[in-house]
Design a protein around this motif. Sequence first.
Motif, PDB file in Angstrom:
ATOM      1  N   LEU A 156      87.009  50.124  73.534  1.00 24.20           N
ATOM      2  CA  LEU A 156      87.013  51.004  72.628  1.00 24.20           C
ATOM      3  C   LEU A 156      86.297  51.952  71.763  1.00 24.20           C
ATOM      4  CD1 LEU A 156      90.226  49.051  71.172  1.00 24.20           C
ATOM      5  CD2 LEU A 156      90.162  50.578  73.173  1.00 24.20           C
ATOM      6  N   GLU A 157      86.397  53.713  72.160  1.00 21.02           N
ATOM      7  CA  GLU A 157      85.340  54.031  71.917  1.00 21.02           C
ATOM      8  C   GLU A 157      85.899  54.703  70.223  1.00 21.02           C
ATOM      9  OE1 GLU A 157      83.259  56.352  74.592  1.00 21.02           O
ATOM     10  OE2 GLU A 157      82.683  54.449  75.434  1.00 21.02           O
ATOM     11  N   ASP A 158      85.344  56.177  69.682  1.00 22.05           N
ATOM     12  CA  ASP A 158      86.632  56.635  69.431  1.00 22.05           C
ATOM     13  C   ASP A 158      87.177  57.769  69.294  1.00 22.05           C
ATOM     14  OD1 ASP A 158      84.764  55.593  66.483  1.00 22.05           O
ATOM     15  OD2 ASP A 158      82.673  57.355  66.587  1.00 22.05           O
ATOM     16  N   SER A 159      86.971  58.616  70.759  1.00 23.56           N
ATOM     17  CA  SER A 159      88.294  59.465  71.103  1.00 23.56           C
ATOM     18  C   SER A 159      88.590  58.818  72.455  1.00 23.56           C
ATOM     19  CB  SER A 159      87.570  60.524  70.873  1.00 23.56           C
ATOM     20  OG  SER A 159      86.082  60.241  71.726  1.00 23.56           O
ATOM     21  N   ALA A 160      88.768  57.493  72.954  1.00 25.36           N
ATOM     22  CA  ALA A 160      88.476  57.023  74.129  1.00 25.36           C
ATOM     23  C   ALA A 160      88.733  55.250  74.026  1.00 25.36           C
ATOM     24  CB  ALA A 160      88.045  57.456  75.691  1.00 25.36           C
ATOM     25  N   MET A 161      89.742  55.198  74.924  1.00 25.88           N
ATOM     26  CA  MET A 161      90.178  54.005  76.327  1.00 25.88           C
ATOM     27  C   MET A 161      88.996  53.650  77.200  1.00 25.88           C
ATOM     28  SD  MET A 161      93.429  52.587  75.144  1.00 25.88           S
ATOM     29  CE  MET A 161      94.316  53.650  76.260  1.00 25.88           C
ATOM     30  N   ILE A 162      88.510  52.665  77.716  1.00 20.83           N
ATOM     31  CA  ILE A 162      87.311  52.431  78.616  1.00 20.83           C
ATOM     32  C   ILE A 162      88.242  51.505  79.497  1.00 20.83           C
ATOM     33  CG2 ILE A 162      85.330  51.454  79.783  1.00 20.83           C
ATOM     34  CD1 ILE A 162      85.201  54.789  77.926  1.00 20.83           C
ATOM     35  N   VAL A 163      89.017  52.478  80.408  1.00 22.13           N
ATOM     36  CA  VAL A 163      88.826  51.006  81.631  1.00 22.13           C
ATOM     37  C   VAL A 163      88.132  51.071  83.056  1.00 22.13           C
ATOM     38  CG1 VAL A 163      91.385  51.196  82.859  1.00 22.13           C
ATOM     39  CG2 VAL A 163      92.033  51.878  80.498  1.00 22.13           C
ATOM     40  N   ARG A 164      88.072  49.536  83.402  1.00 20.77           N
ATOM     41  CA  ARG A 164      87.043  49.402  84.536  1.00 20.77           C
ATOM     42  C   ARG A 164      87.926  49.613  85.532  1.00 20.77           C
ATOM     43  NH1 ARG A 164      82.147  46.376  83.503  1.00 20.77           N
ATOM     44  NH2 ARG A 164      82.678  44.775  83.077  1.00 20.77           N
ATOM     45  N   VAL A 165      87.414  49.787  86.806  1.00 19.66           N
ATOM     46  CA  VAL A 165      88.390  49.308  88.108  1.00 19.66           C
ATOM     47  C   VAL A 165      86.587  49.066  88.873  1.00 19.66           C
ATOM     48  CG1 VAL A 165      88.939  50.173  90.631  1.00 19.66           C
ATOM     49  CG2 VAL A 165      89.551  50.848  88.439  1.00 19.66           C
ATOM     50  N   LYS A 166      86.877  48.037  90.123  1.00 19.70           N
ATOM     51  CA  LYS A 166      85.770  47.530  91.047  1.00 19.70           C
ATOM     52  C   LYS A 166      86.086  47.598  92.097  1.00 19.70           C
ATOM     53  CE  LYS A 166      86.434  42.324  90.061  1.00 19.70           C
ATOM     54  NZ  LYS A 166      85.258  41.157  90.295  1.00 19.70           N
ATOM     55  N   PHE A 167      84.851  46.974  93.074  1.00 21.13           N
ATOM     56  CA  PHE A 167      85.565  46.563  94.145  1.00 21.13           C
ATOM     57  C   PHE A 167      84.185  46.168  95.126  1.00 21.13           C
ATOM     58  CE2 PHE A 167      84.672  51.210  94.121  1.00 21.13           C
ATOM     59  CZ  PHE A 167      83.627  51.488  95.446  1.00 21.13           C
ATOM     60  N   MET A 168      84.445  45.567  96.693  1.00 20.60           N
ATOM     61  CA  MET A 168      83.295  44.852  96.767  1.00 20.60           C
ATOM     62  C   MET A 168      83.244  45.175  98.739  1.00 20.60           C
ATOM     63  SD  MET A 168      82.873  40.617  97.754  1.00 20.60           S
ATOM     64  CE  MET A 168      82.933  40.586  96.493  1.00 20.60           C
ATOM     65  N   THR A 169      82.311  45.344  98.715  1.00 24.98           N
ATOM     66  CA  THR A 169      81.991  45.985 100.282  1.00 24.98           C
ATOM     67  C   THR A 169      80.842  45.487 100.720  1.00 24.98           C
ATOM     68  OG1 THR A 169      80.670  47.837  99.755  1.00 24.98           O
ATOM     69  CG2 THR A 169      82.659  48.256  99.804  1.00 24.98           C
ATOM     70  N   ARG A 170      80.947  46.000 102.357  1.00 29.41           N
ATOM     71  CA  ARG A 170      79.406  45.212 102.359  1.00 29.41           C
ATOM     72  C   ARG A 170      78.266  46.180 102.145  1.00 29.41           C
ATOM     73  NH1 ARG A 170      80.583  46.032 108.628  1.00 29.41           N
ATOM     74  NH2 ARG A 170      81.576  48.363 107.574  1.00 29.41           N
ATOM     75  N   PRO A 171      76.646  46.101 101.893  1.00 25.58           N
ATOM     76  CA  PRO A 171      75.576  46.749 100.920  1.00 25.58           C
ATOM     77  C   PRO A 171      76.090  48.529 102.290  1.00 25.58           C
ATOM     78  CG  PRO A 171      75.525  44.748 101.385  1.00 25.58           C
ATOM     79  CD  PRO A 171      76.242  44.709 102.011  1.00 25.58           C
ATOM     80  N   GLY A 172      75.538  49.008 101.244  1.00 26.53           N
ATOM     81  CA  GLY A 172      75.504  50.667 102.083  1.00 26.53           C
ATOM     82  C   GLY A 172      76.792  51.314 101.747  1.00 26.53           C
ATOM     83  N   ASP A 173      78.126  50.342 102.459  1.00 24.98           N
ATOM     84  CA  ASP A 173      78.898  51.105 101.714  1.00 24.98           C
ATOM     85  C   ASP A 173      79.881  51.720 100.560  1.00 24.98           C
ATOM     86  OD1 ASP A 173      79.098  51.299 105.026  1.00 24.98           O
ATOM     87  OD2 ASP A 173      80.677  49.063 104.761  1.00 24.98           O
ATOM     88  N   GLN A 174      79.388  51.227  99.999  1.00 22.56           N
ATOM     89  CA  GLN A 174      80.067  51.107  98.232  1.00 22.56           C
ATOM     90  C   GLN A 174      79.645  52.664  97.822  1.00 22.56           C
ATOM     91  OE1 GLN A 174      76.894  49.275  99.286  1.00 22.56           O
ATOM     92  NE2 GLN A 174      75.710  49.634  97.142  1.00 22.56           N
ATOM     93  N   PHE A 175      78.864  53.606  98.180  1.00 20.53           N
ATOM     94  CA  PHE A 175      78.078  54.636  97.779  1.00 20.53           C
ATOM     95  C   PHE A 175      79.487  55.617  98.661  1.00 20.53           C
ATOM     96  CE2 PHE A 175      74.650  52.308  97.554  1.00 20.53           C
ATOM     97  CZ  PHE A 175      74.000  52.136  96.207  1.00 20.53           C
TER      98      PHE A 175
END
Length: 767
Positions: free
Chosen positions: A675-694
């Motif tokens: 939680l920040e002064d002006s926003a909430m931080i919502v995080r998303v994640k996923f798993m891939t093979r190396p190199g495909d994440q980008f």
Amino acid sequence: MQEHRGTSAPALRAAGVAQGLRLRERFLALSRHARAALASLLCVLATPVAARDNAVAMAEMAGDREHVRLALQVRDALGRAIASLSDFPALTREMLAARSPDGTTDWLWTVAIVLALAIIAGFGALRLTERWGRQRFRTVYDTVPRDRAARIACLLATAVLMAFAVLAFAATATMVTLAFVSGHPAARVSVFIALEFAVLVLGLRLVLHAVLAPRSAAFRMFDLTNRDAMGLYRSILGVGALTAAMVALCEWMDAMGLDENAHRLVVLATVGLTCLTLSGVIVAYRAAFNRLIHGDAGQRDGPGVARRIVSLVWLPALLVYFLAAFLVSGGRVLLDKPAALGLVGAPVISALIWAAIYGVLLLLIDRMLLPRLDSDTGRQKLLDDIARADETAGEMPDHDANRAQAAAEAIEAEDRRSPYRDLLDHGAMILSLVIALGYLILRWGIRISDDSSIVANLFEIGVIVFLGYMAYRAVEIAIDHQILLEGGNAAPGEDAEVGGAGESRLATLLPIFRNFLLISIVVIAGMVALSQLGVNIAPIFAGAGVVGLAVGFGAQTLIRDIFSGAFFLIDDAFRKGEYIDIGDVKGTVEKISIRSMQLRHHNGPLNTVPFGEIKFVKNFSRDWAVMKLAFRVTYDTDVEKMRKLIKKFGQELLEHPDYGPKFLQPVKSQGVTALEDSAMIVRVKFMTRPGDQFELRKVVYSGIRDLCEAAGIHFAHREVTVRVAQEPGDTRQFSEAEKKAIAGAVLPALDPQQGQASAGAGTADGR
């Protein structure tokens, strides 16, 4: 290679020095013989007075009087032979009459008639046998060859049939001869001598048919036009027939006991005429021979350096050879030494031996060692079947589709085997050339097995170099092919990202193993060659050991780098093509040597890092990669609603035909993480093979932005509210100094780095 067990170092050095001195003496003797041969040539061609003195003086300067004596004997023998021509007709009639029961020479007419009948009857049997063979084995003659092996097999089968025809000729002519002149030894010997050389001419015809195929371009193994093939066939056969006739005359004169001086002149004329006609043939067809030497005209890089050198020197070398063969053979004949008539025709016979052995070796390669899975002419048909199957996909019957698939597999397998077949073909050519050269050397009276001969040593060295070359190329082809199968040596893509998957462990280690093997083969072959030259290689090994110790003590950093790299590779810490971080440097592994590796940073720079400097390795290209993305949303956002949207979006990406296979774990929300002064931080994640994440990161960012916009979820912007203390009713405007002070107070909250820089500048101004 000789063993030196139990021998002291001084004795070994003394043996090496002695071998070197013997080698030096051989070269000096060769140079003396060359100088003396020049003096001998001047003596033979000189006039009786002035030139003899000059030649003797040159020979004395060369330090070899024996050659001068021999040269003068040759000249005197030639003069006696020419002087005896005046008495030759009378002496010949006398000797031939003595061979007849009635004291006349009429028996020569009988010989001529019987010889003509024997040749006519023999040729009749020859033609009948060949015609029978063509009818009986019509498929051998009329079938269009499918590939190289079929052509060679057809040529060999034709040669076998022609050999039976030659045997029929010999048997028929022999029976005719025995039927008419069996009671007269001189007549019988005369006819048999003529028939013997007629059989030799027919044997030459058989070999030329198999090598040149003058009447059938489809069976021809060499790149010759029909005109050149037929011209060479007729020219060489004509020279062979003329030489055989003159040699038969020489043998007949010797058998009849005719004048020896006249016999020498006929032998000399035979040698000279053969050398002259063969020289004329090679000059007339030099363009065809050059095309054969240059090889395939469609080569992208043209003929190699060796082929270009051979194409430049072969013609003058052969002309010089024929001149030397004429001088040596003529000199031996005039000096009553065993004749060396085989020296003249040795190049032609060597070429025929090379062609025959080369063809047989190619047949063994194509039929036994590496049989072709497709044929030269059938390969295009297989490719047409594959193209037809691609055009009519789904409409072709099952058996045609299976045939097209089998054709594709055959072509693919053949392409994998083609480098090995090319190597075996090259080895077959070199081996056949070595055998042909060995025959030529033997014809000159040089024993290849004699260790005292320089040529014998060079021949053994050539065999060692050939074996080393074949082993070198075989190892290189095998390992390069395996590296290619492992995906090695692949160029990085234009959009290669950090952490892309690297090559396999085998593809990383094979280049180092290949270099080690190739260097070992070269060193071993070089050592064996030096041993054959008479060089004592034991001190070389001892010196190598001393140098190794010196390097070990004086280059500890180098040894540390080598051992560190070996253990890193054993631990499989990194591979070629992987993205790693070693602290101060990071990048993709492009090259691995024995003591260092090269890292290509994703911005372009190439860094070379010794293995001994590596403290740790952080590998971004192994197993899997997790990507975490943060989104700033406003405080009025429904977090549960956003979680469901992200979950549904993750399921849709899993079902996508292009992106779905690249996910190891779907996109999912981790909820509010800060939680920040002006926003909430919502995080998303996923798993891939190396190199495909980008690549997937771009898709996830774009998709979530669109989903939030459609669902009315707003992303928060950074903002700071500043409250300034004022008196009630105070409506004055802020001055510029006050505005800057307020901005300076707000800036660190918006951008900490910029705020620190501004603070530093203000402090400097204050000083």
